[in-house]
Design a protein around this motif. Structure first.
Motif, PDB file in Angstrom:
ATOM      1  N   PHE A  59     -21.986 -27.955 -11.119  1.00  0.00           N
ATOM      2  CA  PHE A  59     -21.401 -29.263 -10.838  1.00  0.00           C
ATOM      3  C   PHE A  59     -21.899 -29.861  -9.521  1.00  0.00           C
ATOM      4  O   PHE A  59     -21.275 -30.768  -8.963  1.00  0.00           O
ATOM      5  N   GLY A  60     -22.998 -29.321  -9.039  1.00  0.00           N
ATOM      6  CA  GLY A  60     -23.613 -29.890  -7.846  1.00  0.00           C
ATOM      7  C   GLY A  60     -22.802 -29.695  -6.586  1.00  0.00           C
ATOM      8  O   GLY A  60     -22.904 -30.495  -5.654  1.00  0.00           O
ATOM      9  N   LEU A  61     -21.996 -28.606  -6.539  1.00  0.00           N
ATOM     10  CA  LEU A  61     -21.146 -28.390  -5.380  1.00  0.00           C
ATOM     11  C   LEU A  61     -21.707 -27.342  -4.421  1.00  0.00           C
ATOM     12  O   LEU A  61     -21.019 -26.899  -3.513  1.00  0.00           O
ATOM     13  N   SER A  62     -22.953 -26.948  -4.616  1.00  0.00           N
ATOM     14  CA  SER A  62     -23.547 -25.965  -3.716  1.00  0.00           C
ATOM     15  C   SER A  62     -23.621 -26.499  -2.291  1.00  0.00           C
ATOM     16  O   SER A  62     -23.562 -25.743  -1.323  1.00  0.00           O
ATOM     17  N   ILE A  63     -23.761 -27.829  -2.190  1.00  0.00           N
ATOM     18  CA  ILE A  63     -23.795 -28.438  -0.854  1.00  0.00           C
ATOM     19  C   ILE A  63     -22.449 -28.234  -0.164  1.00  0.00           C
ATOM     20  O   ILE A  63     -22.367 -27.934   1.028  1.00  0.00           O
ATOM     21  N   ILE A  64     -21.366 -28.371  -0.948  1.00  0.00           N
ATOM     22  CA  ILE A  64     -20.032 -28.150  -0.390  1.00  0.00           C
ATOM     23  C   ILE A  64     -19.892 -26.696   0.055  1.00  0.00           C
ATOM     24  O   ILE A  64     -19.361 -26.406   1.131  1.00  0.00           O
ATOM     25  N   ALA A  65     -20.392 -25.784  -0.765  1.00  0.00           N
ATOM     26  CA  ALA A  65     -20.325 -24.369  -0.404  1.00  0.00           C
ATOM     27  C   ALA A  65     -21.093 -24.115   0.880  1.00  0.00           C
ATOM     28  O   ALA A  65     -20.676 -23.322   1.728  1.00  0.00           O
ATOM     29  N   ALA A  66     -22.237 -24.800   1.028  1.00  0.00           N
ATOM     30  CA  ALA A  66     -23.033 -24.629   2.239  1.00  0.00           C
ATOM     31  C   ALA A  66     -22.274 -25.127   3.460  1.00  0.00           C
ATOM     32  O   ALA A  66     -22.391 -24.587   4.559  1.00  0.00           O
ATOM     33  N   LYS A  67     -21.473 -26.184   3.289  1.00  0.00           N
ATOM     34  CA  LYS A  67     -20.716 -26.738   4.409  1.00  0.00           C
ATOM     35  C   LYS A  67     -19.511 -25.868   4.769  1.00  0.00           C
ATOM     36  O   LYS A  67     -18.891 -26.050   5.809  1.00  0.00           O
ATOM     37  N   MET A  68     -19.162 -24.951   3.881  1.00  0.00           N
ATOM     38  CA  MET A  68     -18.054 -24.038   4.152  1.00  0.00           C
ATOM     39  C   MET A  68     -18.594 -22.745   4.750  1.00  0.00           C
ATOM     40  O   MET A  68     -18.124 -21.645   4.436  1.00  0.00           O
ATOM     41  N   ALA A  69     -19.596 -22.869   5.589  1.00  0.00           N
ATOM     42  CA  ALA A  69     -20.285 -21.687   6.109  1.00  0.00           C
ATOM     43  C   ALA A  69     -19.349 -20.732   6.832  1.00  0.00           C
ATOM     44  O   ALA A  69     -19.480 -19.509   6.722  1.00  0.00           O
ATOM     45  N   ILE A  70     -18.387 -21.271   7.586  1.00  0.00           N
ATOM     46  CA  ILE A  70     -17.475 -20.412   8.339  1.00  0.00           C
ATOM     47  C   ILE A  70     -16.635 -19.565   7.388  1.00  0.00           C
ATOM     48  O   ILE A  70     -16.483 -18.350   7.568  1.00  0.00           O
ATOM     49  N   VAL A  71     -16.095 -20.213   6.338  1.00  0.00           N
ATOM     50  CA  VAL A  71     -15.283 -19.479   5.360  1.00  0.00           C
ATOM     51  C   VAL A  71     -16.119 -18.413   4.668  1.00  0.00           C
ATOM     52  O   VAL A  71     -15.684 -17.265   4.497  1.00  0.00           O
ATOM     53  N   MET A  72     -17.333 -18.778   4.254  1.00  0.00           N
ATOM     54  CA  MET A  72     -18.197 -17.837   3.568  1.00  0.00           C
ATOM     55  C   MET A  72     -18.540 -16.659   4.471  1.00  0.00           C
ATOM     56  O   MET A  72     -18.606 -15.503   4.027  1.00  0.00           O
ATOM     57  N   THR A  73     -18.792 -16.944   5.735  1.00  0.00           N
ATOM     58  CA  THR A  73     -19.134 -15.881   6.678  1.00  0.00           C
ATOM     59  C   THR A  73     -17.963 -14.926   6.870  1.00  0.00           C
ATOM     60  O   THR A  73     -18.140 -13.700   6.901  1.00  0.00           O
ATOM     61  N   VAL A  74     -16.745 -15.482   6.991  1.00  0.00           N
ATOM     62  CA  VAL A  74     -15.560 -14.636   7.134  1.00  0.00           C
ATOM     63  C   VAL A  74     -15.391 -13.740   5.918  1.00  0.00           C
ATOM     64  O   VAL A  74     -15.104 -12.536   6.043  1.00  0.00           O
ATOM     65  N   ASN A 120     -19.891 -11.450  -2.531  1.00  0.00           N
ATOM     66  CA  ASN A 120     -20.683 -12.384  -3.323  1.00  0.00           C
ATOM     67  C   ASN A 120     -20.420 -13.830  -2.925  1.00  0.00           C
ATOM     68  O   ASN A 120     -21.329 -14.664  -2.934  1.00  0.00           O
ATOM     69  N   LEU A 121     -19.176 -14.150  -2.571  1.00  0.00           N
ATOM     70  CA  LEU A 121     -18.880 -15.503  -2.117  1.00  0.00           C
ATOM     71  C   LEU A 121     -19.560 -15.791  -0.791  1.00  0.00           C
ATOM     72  O   LEU A 121     -19.848 -16.944  -0.463  1.00  0.00           O
ATOM     73  N   GLY A 122     -19.825 -14.749  -0.010  1.00  0.00           N
ATOM     74  CA  GLY A 122     -20.482 -14.940   1.272  1.00  0.00           C
ATOM     75  C   GLY A 122     -21.964 -14.642   1.243  1.00  0.00           C
ATOM     76  O   GLY A 122     -22.602 -14.546   2.293  1.00  0.00           O
ATOM     77  N   ASN A 123     -22.510 -14.476   0.052  1.00  0.00           N
ATOM     78  CA  ASN A 123     -23.930 -14.141  -0.088  1.00  0.00           C
ATOM     79  C   ASN A 123     -24.761 -15.413  -0.216  1.00  0.00           C
ATOM     80  O   ASN A 123     -24.706 -16.096  -1.239  1.00  0.00           O
ATOM     81  N   PRO A 124     -25.566 -15.749   0.790  1.00  0.00           N
ATOM     82  CA  PRO A 124     -26.348 -16.987   0.731  1.00  0.00           C
ATOM     83  C   PRO A 124     -27.422 -16.981  -0.346  1.00  0.00           C
ATOM     84  O   PRO A 124     -27.929 -18.030  -0.729  1.00  0.00           O
ATOM     85  N   LYS A 125     -27.763 -15.801  -0.864  1.00  0.00           N
ATOM     86  CA  LYS A 125     -28.779 -15.736  -1.911  1.00  0.00           C
ATOM     87  C   LYS A 125     -28.247 -16.231  -3.243  1.00  0.00           C
ATOM     88  O   LYS A 125     -29.015 -16.633  -4.114  1.00  0.00           O
ATOM     89  N   MET A 126     -26.923 -16.196  -3.418  1.00  0.00           N
ATOM     90  CA  MET A 126     -26.334 -16.573  -4.688  1.00  0.00           C
ATOM     91  C   MET A 126     -26.558 -18.039  -5.031  1.00  0.00           C
ATOM     92  O   MET A 126     -27.090 -18.357  -6.105  1.00  0.00           O
ATOM     93  N   PRO A 127     -26.170 -18.982  -4.149  1.00  0.00           N
ATOM     94  CA  PRO A 127     -26.427 -20.385  -4.490  1.00  0.00           C
ATOM     95  C   PRO A 127     -27.904 -20.696  -4.574  1.00  0.00           C
ATOM     96  O   PRO A 127     -28.323 -21.521  -5.392  1.00  0.00           O
ATOM     97  N   LEU A 128     -28.720 -20.026  -3.763  1.00  0.00           N
ATOM     98  CA  LEU A 128     -30.168 -20.270  -3.815  1.00  0.00           C
ATOM     99  C   LEU A 128     -30.735 -19.863  -5.167  1.00  0.00           C
ATOM    100  O   LEU A 128     -31.616 -20.536  -5.713  1.00  0.00           O
ATOM    101  N   PHE A 129     -30.227 -18.763  -5.718  1.00  0.00           N
ATOM    102  CA  PHE A 129     -30.681 -18.300  -7.026  1.00  0.00           C
ATOM    103  C   PHE A 129     -30.420 -19.358  -8.090  1.00  0.00           C
ATOM    104  O   PHE A 129     -31.303 -19.718  -8.871  1.00  0.00           O
TER     105      PHE A 129
END
Length: 204
Positions: A59-74, A120-129
């Motif tokens: 749904f084109g929300l990978s950009i949103i996931a990228a902006k949630m970097a702090i949450v993903m990192t935690v 997996n939610l904090g894995n940056p390779k996932m959205p890139l894949f």
């Protein structure tokens, strides 16, 4: 979505899922140390994390996931810390042969399940894949029907991959007949789990 596209995605995802990584190492370690239910619980959590990113990408929300970097990192560091902690516990655990080891209860399995989701939610390779693969496979025409097909493919592939790891690890667990061997295996599994946690932290 034609059959060739589905098979291409299945092949690409199988390579992605079956390649050595923190999830597969943890599934093996948990199965050896605590039984098949523990390994399957972690694998199920990992699959949920994978499907969440598929939905975000679809749904084109990978950009949103990228902006949630702090949450993903935690999430990533939290999951990694738990893996390392469990690895240390395994390393120092009193050896108990599998037949006498208590089976994890529902609460314990839910904790393991959640631990499988977090890295997996904090894995940056996932959205890139997904971002790299989906446009080449289905272009801009991805819809709910396509998403359902891809989710089905992912589940089918993961059943094979996770099931294979659990079966092989379960057979290895069946060889544990003395406390001395159990101690060695616990330390090996603990080392693998610690390594998986470190690998999650090292992922950039």
């Amino acid at each position: 979505m034609d059959l060739a596209t589905i098979l291409a995605f299945a092949a690409a995802f199988f390579v992605f899922a079956a390649s050595p990584g923190p999830d597969n190492m943890t599934i093996v370690a948990r199965t050896i140390s605590s039984g098949a239910a523990s390994g399957i619980a972690h694998g199920a959590g990992a699959v949920v994390g994978i499907l969440i990113f598929l939905i975000l990408a679809a749904f084109g929300l990978s950009i949103i996931a990228a902006k949630m970097a702090i949450v993903m990192t935690v999430l990533r560091y939290g999951g990694a810390a738990y893996l390392i902690w469990m690895g240390i516990r395994l390393w120092t655990a009193v050896p108990v042969v599998p037949e006498l080891q208590p089976v994890s209860g529902r609460r314990g399995l839910l904790t393991i399940f959640a631990t499988g989701i977090a890295p997996n939610l904090g894995n940056p390779k996932m959205p890139l894949f997904y971002v790299a693969l989906l446009p080449n496979l289905v272009g801009a025409s991805l819809n709910a029907g396509h998403l359902g097909v891809l989710m089905t493919v992912i589940l089918a592939v993961e059943v094979v991959v996770i099931g294979g790891h659990v079966i092989l690890a379960g057979r290895a667990r069946g060889l544990l007949r003395t406390p001395k061997i159990v101690r060695r295996v616990n330390r090996a599994a603990g080392g693998v789990m610690i390594g998986a946690g470190v690998a999650v932290v090292a992922t950039r």
